[in-house]
Design a protein around this motif. Structure first.
Motif, PDB file in Angstrom:
ATOM      1  N   SER A  27       1.399 -11.690  11.790  1.00  0.00           N
ATOM      2  CA  SER A  27       2.794 -11.274  11.717  1.00  0.00           C
ATOM      3  C   SER A  27       2.864 -10.081  10.785  1.00  0.00           C
ATOM      4  CB  SER A  27       3.672 -12.398  11.166  1.00  0.00           C
ATOM      5  OG  SER A  27       3.682 -13.470  12.053  1.00  0.00           O
ATOM      6  N   ILE A  28       3.554  -9.056  11.241  1.00  0.00           N
ATOM      7  CA  ILE A  28       3.691  -7.858  10.430  1.00  0.00           C
ATOM      8  C   ILE A  28       5.144  -7.720  10.029  1.00  0.00           C
ATOM      9  CG2 ILE A  28       3.458  -5.364  10.403  1.00  0.00           C
ATOM     10  CD1 ILE A  28       1.215  -5.576  12.346  1.00  0.00           C
ATOM     11  N   SER A  29       5.363  -7.442   8.787  1.00  0.00           N
ATOM     12  CA  SER A  29       6.743  -7.265   8.346  1.00  0.00           C
ATOM     13  C   SER A  29       6.792  -6.322   7.150  1.00  0.00           C
ATOM     14  CB  SER A  29       7.373  -8.614   8.004  1.00  0.00           C
ATOM     15  OG  SER A  29       6.582  -9.300   7.061  1.00  0.00           O
ATOM     16  N   ALA A  30       7.971  -6.042   6.702  1.00  0.00           N
ATOM     17  CA  ALA A  30       8.149  -5.172   5.542  1.00  0.00           C
ATOM     18  C   ALA A  30       9.012  -5.889   4.523  1.00  0.00           C
ATOM     19  CB  ALA A  30       8.809  -3.859   5.962  1.00  0.00           C
ATOM     20  N   ILE A  31       8.666  -5.741   3.264  1.00  0.00           N
ATOM     21  CA  ILE A  31       9.506  -6.288   2.200  1.00  0.00           C
ATOM     22  C   ILE A  31       9.613  -5.231   1.103  1.00  0.00           C
ATOM     23  CG2 ILE A  31       8.783  -8.679   2.630  1.00  0.00           C
ATOM     24  CD1 ILE A  31       7.054  -8.416   0.068  1.00  0.00           C
ATOM     25  N   VAL A  32      10.458  -5.488   0.148  1.00  0.00           N
ATOM     26  CA  VAL A  32      10.451  -4.626  -1.039  1.00  0.00           C
ATOM     27  C   VAL A  32       9.764  -5.398  -2.156  1.00  0.00           C
ATOM     28  CG1 VAL A  32      12.475  -3.281  -0.424  1.00  0.00           C
ATOM     29  CG2 VAL A  32      12.758  -5.400  -1.703  1.00  0.00           C
ATOM     30  N   ALA A  33       9.058  -4.663  -2.979  1.00  0.00           N
ATOM     31  CA  ALA A  33       8.256  -5.293  -4.027  1.00  0.00           C
ATOM     32  C   ALA A  33       9.138  -5.997  -5.050  1.00  0.00           C
ATOM     33  CB  ALA A  33       7.383  -4.241  -4.710  1.00  0.00           C
ATOM     34  N   ASP A  34       8.788  -7.253  -5.335  1.00  0.00           N
ATOM     35  CA  ASP A  34       9.460  -7.917  -6.445  1.00  0.00           C
ATOM     36  C   ASP A  34       8.692  -7.561  -7.723  1.00  0.00           C
ATOM     37  OD1 ASP A  34       7.140  -9.417  -6.415  1.00  0.00           O
ATOM     38  OD2 ASP A  34       8.075 -11.186  -5.548  1.00  0.00           O
ATOM     39  N   GLU A  35       9.090  -8.157  -8.802  1.00  0.00           N
ATOM     40  CA  GLU A  35       8.498  -7.777 -10.092  1.00  0.00           C
ATOM     41  C   GLU A  35       6.984  -8.026 -10.108  1.00  0.00           C
ATOM     42  OE1 GLU A  35       9.203  -8.781 -14.819  1.00  0.00           O
ATOM     43  OE2 GLU A  35      10.537  -9.591 -13.292  1.00  0.00           O
ATOM     44  N   GLN A  36       6.608  -9.182  -9.583  1.00  0.00           N
ATOM     45  CA  GLN A  36       5.198  -9.553  -9.617  1.00  0.00           C
ATOM     46  C   GLN A  36       4.342  -8.635  -8.738  1.00  0.00           C
ATOM     47  OE1 GLN A  36       4.656 -13.543  -8.245  1.00  0.00           O
ATOM     48  NE2 GLN A  36       2.449 -13.564  -8.681  1.00  0.00           N
ATOM     49  N   ALA A  37       4.813  -8.411  -7.497  1.00  0.00           N
ATOM     50  CA  ALA A  37       4.065  -7.550  -6.584  1.00  0.00           C
ATOM     51  C   ALA A  37       3.997  -6.128  -7.128  1.00  0.00           C
ATOM     52  CB  ALA A  37       4.730  -7.559  -5.206  1.00  0.00           C
ATOM     53  N   ALA A  38       5.101  -5.674  -7.685  1.00  0.00           N
ATOM     54  CA  ALA A  38       5.141  -4.320  -8.231  1.00  0.00           C
ATOM     55  C   ALA A  38       4.101  -4.157  -9.341  1.00  0.00           C
ATOM     56  CB  ALA A  38       6.542  -4.006  -8.746  1.00  0.00           C
ATOM     57  N   ALA A  39       4.007  -5.181 -10.176  1.00  0.00           N
ATOM     58  CA  ALA A  39       3.040  -5.113 -11.273  1.00  0.00           C
ATOM     59  C   ALA A  39       1.614  -5.095 -10.729  1.00  0.00           C
ATOM     60  CB  ALA A  39       3.234  -6.297 -12.214  1.00  0.00           C
ATOM     61  N   ALA A  40       1.331  -5.956  -9.754  1.00  0.00           N
ATOM     62  CA  ALA A  40      -0.023  -6.055  -9.223  1.00  0.00           C
ATOM     63  C   ALA A  40      -0.433  -4.806  -8.457  1.00  0.00           C
ATOM     64  CB  ALA A  40      -0.141  -7.281  -8.331  1.00  0.00           C
ATOM     65  N   LEU A  41       0.507  -4.184  -7.791  1.00  0.00           N
ATOM     66  CA  LEU A  41       0.178  -3.013  -6.982  1.00  0.00           C
ATOM     67  C   LEU A  41       0.442  -1.703  -7.729  1.00  0.00           C
ATOM     68  CD1 LEU A  41       1.503  -4.112  -3.460  1.00  0.00           C
ATOM     69  CD2 LEU A  41      -0.879  -3.740  -4.118  1.00  0.00           C
TER      70      LEU A  41
END
Lengths: 247, 247
Positions: free
Chosen positions: A190-204
């Motif tokens: 499944s392919i989708s798009a999200i906006v980065a939350d705090e945790q994802a933003a930090a990791a990426l």
DNA sequence: CGTATCGATATGTCTATACATAAAATCGTA
DNA sequence: TACGATTTTATGTATAGACATATCGATACG
């Protein structure tokens, strides 16, 4: 990620044996539109006399075209150019390590978390497994030239893949290990798009609210769930290449 | 969008003729891991005596497995299980109208803008065409049950697809029209994620800053660009299904 | 010791033939 | 005319044999 053809593949100028010649002749007429969808291909015995060969030779060419889904063969009626209802493309997904290496960039891998535990209700739902014993849960980060490339969150069913207990995911990315050690029969993406939350933003290392591409992949062997993974990429593009049109 | 296998396809319990039986026997051993990558498959004359059939029959089974990329055949050496370096999956992309109809939802189509004009520099870059004459530029919106589903921004090379001049894109979505009228040989997809700007948000009826999935597709026939399209979906998931593992 | 040659071998292609089978087309009868 | 049985036909599977070709491995030679 890269998409390439299947459907018999665009042959690399193989030395043209007769059946191959017949095959590419027909393929050409289909692909140029000279023989549109629904067109009846000449009967085997017509092709026999046109090419001066036996029916087996003609049949071999037609069989390959049928396997490649370019034509449909019907007893008594003949063979017909397939009516395309889909764009069909073969998606070739390298594991991330290979993908980054292929780009000529240095690959970095970082295990964030790895635990073995009895499957809880959430794990079972995610894997789609009825009853389930132990699982391995892995979180890790892939980077290219020391820039975060993707983060991975994976669950492996240890009952279905007992060999995984012996793998060292501190040094080898789980995707690579699985690809080379575990055969599978089915996968779903499944392919989708999200906006980065705090945790994802930090990791990426991106801004909160920045777009991310998400790929969820489930893999089975003979209907038995093996692994479920979620990959999060920064929004920039991932390329896919497809060839031929399909039915 | 839906992903399904190629590589010979998971046969739907065809009545097992002998060569098919041989094929699925071998396939099973590969897919369960009994014969791991690199394993040498029994020689043709061994299989002949095991199944009590002629070499042509065995060869037909092996040919199909080779066409499906499950094995590799080498003269004198034998046939070997392919070493998977990629996850291989067939991406089947229905045109959006068919996709929505298949979901049992009502399809809505709205042409926003359609113009025919000589190609400018931007158009040429986007199509990847060297010199280019006229193009058709189309903007439109697809909806499901009256909810915006995707917006499309497309360019068609009129020199390569002169029939497009006669198509009525006010009533028929360009993707559907092209799929059914224009054969192609190659396509390339890029998948990415963005956040909706003011315009996209308005067209898709979502918030500014909400995540969107972007698919850019370029299509060629024999290296000649036919069309370039950008599709913008609201972030929710699009499913793909893949089967088998591949080389 | 390195190399060239040659034979053995497994796959690759092709033929001619045979019978099976599905389905279109035709014919015969109600 | 309608419907069912029969014929025809094109593909589907399979055989046995033939020759081509790539290549592994062994042998002979420089």
């Amino acid at each position: 990620m890269s998409l390439a053809t299947d459907r018999g593949k665009l042959q690399p100028a193989d030395k043209p044996t007769l059946y191959k010649q017949i095959r590419i002749d027909i393929e050409r007429r289909i692909l140029t539109g000279e023989w549109p969808p629904g067109h009846r291909i000449p009967f085997e015995h017509e092709l026999m006399s046109r090419y001066g060969c036996s029916r087996m030779t003609v049949s071999k060419a037609l069989s390959e075209l049928a396997q490649a889904d370019l034509i449909e063969r019907r007893r008594k009626a003949g063979s017909f150019v397939r009516r395309p209802t889909f764009l069909s493309a073969v998606l070739k997904i390298a594991d991330i390590r290979a993908e980054i290496s292929a780009l000529g960039r240095s690959y970095g891998y970082e295990l964030i978390q790895c635990s073995r535990r009895p499957a809880n209700a959430t794990d079972r739902t995610r894997l789609g497994a009825g009853k389930s014993g132990k699982v391995i849960a892995i979180a890790c980060r892939h980077s290219a030239d020391n820039v975060p490339f993707a983060i991975e969150d994976r669950l492996i069913d240890l009952d279905a893949v007992p060999e995984a207990a012996a793998a060292d995911f501190a040094t080898e990315p789980p995707g690579s290990w699985l690809l080379h050690h575990v055969p599978w029969t089915e996968a779903e993406h499944s392919i989708s798009a999200i906006v980065a939350d705090e945790q994802a933003a930090a990791a990426l290392d991106i801004a909160i609210g920045a777009p991310c591409l998400v790929i969820d992949r489930h893999t089975w062997r003979s209907a038995r769930p093996l692994t479920a993974v979620r990959l999060l990429y920064p929004g920039e593009s991932h390329k896919l290449v497809a060839r031929f049109r399909g039915g």
